[in-house]
Design an enzyme around this catalytic site. Structure first.
Site, PDB file in Angstrom:
ATOM      1  N   ASP A   1      -5.053  -3.342  -2.881  1.00  6.81           N
ATOM      2  CA  ASP A   1      -4.938  -1.890  -2.810  1.00  6.81           C
ATOM      3  C   ASP A   1      -3.575  -1.416  -3.299  1.00  6.81           C
ATOM      4  O   ASP A   1      -3.472  -0.474  -4.099  1.00  6.81           O
ATOM      5  CB  ASP A   1      -5.232  -1.377  -1.396  1.00  6.81           C
ATOM      6  CG  ASP A   1      -4.504  -2.118  -0.295  1.00  6.81           C
ATOM      7  OD1 ASP A   1      -3.687  -3.016  -0.604  1.00  6.81           O
ATOM      8  OD2 ASP A   1      -4.757  -1.823   0.886  1.00  6.81           O
TER       9      ASP A   1
ATOM     10  N   GLU B   1       0.830  -1.204   0.000  1.00  9.84           N
ATOM     11  CA  GLU B   1       0.000   0.000   0.000  1.00  9.84           C
ATOM     12  C   GLU B   1       0.868   1.258   0.000  1.00  9.84           C
ATOM     13  O   GLU B   1       0.625   2.210  -0.757  1.00  9.84           O
ATOM     14  CB  GLU B   1      -0.882  -0.027   1.239  1.00  9.84           C
ATOM     15  CG  GLU B   1      -1.770   1.168   1.449  1.00  9.84           C
ATOM     16  CD  GLU B   1      -2.534   1.000   2.757  1.00  9.84           C
ATOM     17  OE1 GLU B   1      -3.692   0.589   2.690  1.00  9.84           O
ATOM     18  OE2 GLU B   1      -1.947   1.238   3.832  1.00  9.84           O
TER      19      GLU B   1
END
Length: 565
Positions: free
Chosen positions: A309, A248
């Site tokens: 993500d 991320e």
């Protein structure tokens, strides 16, 4: 991301050595000076392109008079050269080739009597676009015609016994689409990608907005950008995650550095170091994706699988880099992006629901296969993937996610528009998680994942003008503005979907994203300004890459600098 836990918590005498400065700005109303040779016609077509750009000078009088003070949008600060010495110069790197139509010099008492305005493609060979031997100080507002990546004021005769000093050095023009090799095509602050009609921006001069982003970026960079473990790697460190490096954070870093190119001369070097990290840490499931977590020795851990993500932002960052610098250098950004996009489709997208899975580690038959995380639903990324790949699947993916955003808002959060961290039963009737399904008992609430959704939804609304994204963003904006009475300090840490507060306190990850939602509502200028000012008074939390990275990306969008490749 998966398994992430978040805590609630002496230059005088240098004449030949260029002095580089990333300017430090404060918001002050510009003075209203007299003008000489005013360039109103040119200015009407062109924009200020010098704000937030790297500046070098032949000398600096002393601390407090650095070169960057000449482009910080603040008429109370200034660059000043050594006193009593000719010649002197101050040079701006625009980041890419620009056509230049206007230059505005706001002199302090120490002005140039004889000086030249010059442009250059390489910072070595210079072409005069203006020259005078009769300068008299004040404000010189000059109509010029030229092009180059670099522009400088080269003073040859002082008008006083002192040196040369400029309150402000403004350059107006537009990127010309060319540039020296390696120069970004969309330098930060160029505003080449306008937002949808009616989109708000915080009040104030554009140059000041841009400069505030540059200031915050520099602090973010100092806090989180690292070169650990050697091997040519750059990493974004994540002190508030389960491991020092998480996908991320690397995805955030790639998007941010590609966007800040032009303001940060090291952007491409950092980006390439992040690319090398991505290549050298492949997911154990699909080697075209990034392993989600690494330890202090920079080794992938916890199975080495991927997290959606992070992968979404990595692919998006690679597309930005291809547009910025092309793909003929050390890394073929476009090829890497297309492989990453194809890998997301293969192993991080549920082929039945067209909704994103949690990661490439989830497969048919396991308990996570029909669970999705709303903060992964990056609609502008789906648009970019469709454009780059030509694969119409991404149109269906975008539509599926937008449909669920609208349905979840109307069915489970009709009064707030809030989305839950996780959605379950995506193969039947998607609904908020009934409790802890992956990370926390609040997995079905607006918590440490979903706090990003106002930013993610509104990023698409302001760049595309899409009616569905606009409606979703405006619903969120209307509720939070009413809930807090227009006071950003009252935005809590987490809410149940009905609007009940979960935790007290103030955290950038929760208040900043609402600023992008506010941009979608023409009646929310004061509210947007309050949110922007709240961000300006919130220092970078060096213990939280999560909050700081979210606020930085929100500020990039709010200032008009987010764009979709």
């Amino acid at each position: 991301m998966r398994r992430r836990s978040v805590s609630l918590l002496g230059l005088a005498g240098l004449l030949v050595l260029p002095l580089t400065s990333i300017p430090q700005a404060q918001a002050h109303a510009p003075a209203q000076p007299r003008a000489q040779e005013r360039g109103e016609a040119a200015a009407a077509a062109d924009s200020l392109v010098s704000a937030g750009k790297p500046v070098t000078a032949s000398s600096v009088e002393g601390t407090g008079f650095e070169a960057g003070k000449a482009v910080d949008g603040n008429t109370a600060t200034r660059w000043a050269s050594l006193e009593g010495v000719d010649p002197q110069w101050v040079r701006i790197d625009l980041g890419a080739t620009h056509t230049v139509s206007r230059v505005k010099l706001n002199w302090e008492a120490a002005y140039g009597k004889a000086y030249r305005i010059q442009t250059s493609a390489d910072g070595t060979t210079w072409t005069d676009v203006y020259a005078t031997t009769t300068g008299d100080g004040g404000v010189d507002d000059l109509t010029v015609s030229g092009s180059g990546r670099y522009l400088r004021m080269h003073g040859t005769s002082r008008g006083t016994p002192y040196g040369y000093s400029l309150w402000e050095f403004e350059v107006y023009g537009a990127p010309s689409g060319g540039g020296v090799p390696g120069g970004p095509a969309v330098p930060f602050g160029s505003h080449l990608k306008p937002y949808a009609a009616g989109t708000l921006k915080p009040s104030g001069a554009q140059a000041v907005l841009d400069q505030k982003v540059v200031e915050y970026y520099n602090k973010w960079k100092a806090a989180f950008v690292r070169q650990n473990c050697g091997n040519g790697w750059y990493q974004i460190i994540s002190p508030d995650a389960d491991h020092p490096y998480v996908a991320e954070a690397q995805g955030y870093g790639m998007v941010v550095t590609a966007t800040m190119a032009g303001a940060d001369p090291d952007a491409k070097k950092i980006f390439d170091g992040l690319v090398k990290w991505k290549i050298d840490h492949p997911s154990s499931v699909n080697p075209n994706l990034l392993a989600a977590e690494q330890d202090t020795a920079c080794k992938s851990v916890n199975g080495g699988d991927g997290a959606t993500d992070g992968d979404m932002d990595v692919a998006y960052g690679l597309l930005l880099a291809d547009k910025q610098w092309g793909s003929a250098g050390t890394y073929n950004y476009k090829d890497l992006a297309l492989k990453h996009i194809a890998a997301i489709k293969k192993d991080e997208l549920n082929p039945t629901t067209k909704l994103l899975k949690l990661g490439d580690w989830s497969s048919s038959g396991d308990q996570y296969y029909y669970i999705s995380r709303t903060s992964d639903w990056m609609v502008d990324h789906f648009r970019a993937f469709r454009t780059a790949s030509g694969d119409t699947t991404w149109d269906a993916v975008r539509s599926a996610h937008q449909t669920q955003i609208s349905r979840l808002q109307s069915t489970y959060a009709s009064g707030t528009g809030l989305l839950p961290d996780f959605v379950v039963d995506t193969n039947t009737t998607p609904k908020p998680a009934p409790g802890q399904v992956l990370e926390d008992p609040n997995d079905g609430a607006y918590w440490w994942n979903a706090c990003r959704t106002p930013w993610r939804i509104a990023d698409d609304a302001v760049t595309s003008g899409d009616a569905t994204s606009l409606a979703a963003a405006r619903k969120l904006n209307s509720w939070i503005k009413t809930k807090t009475g227009g006071d950003p300090n009252k935005i809590a840490i987490g809410y149940k979907l009905n609007g009940t507060q979960i935790s007290a306190g103030s955290e950038a990850a929760f208040f900043a994203p609402f600023a992008v939602a506010a941009m979608t509502d023409p009646g929310s200028q004061a509210w947007l300004d309050a949110l922007w000012n709240k961000m300006l008074t919130t220092p970078v939390d060096t213990s939280s890459y999560f909050s700081a990275s979210i606020q930085l990306q929100v500020m990039i969008t709010a200032s008009g600098n987010h764009w979709v490749p």
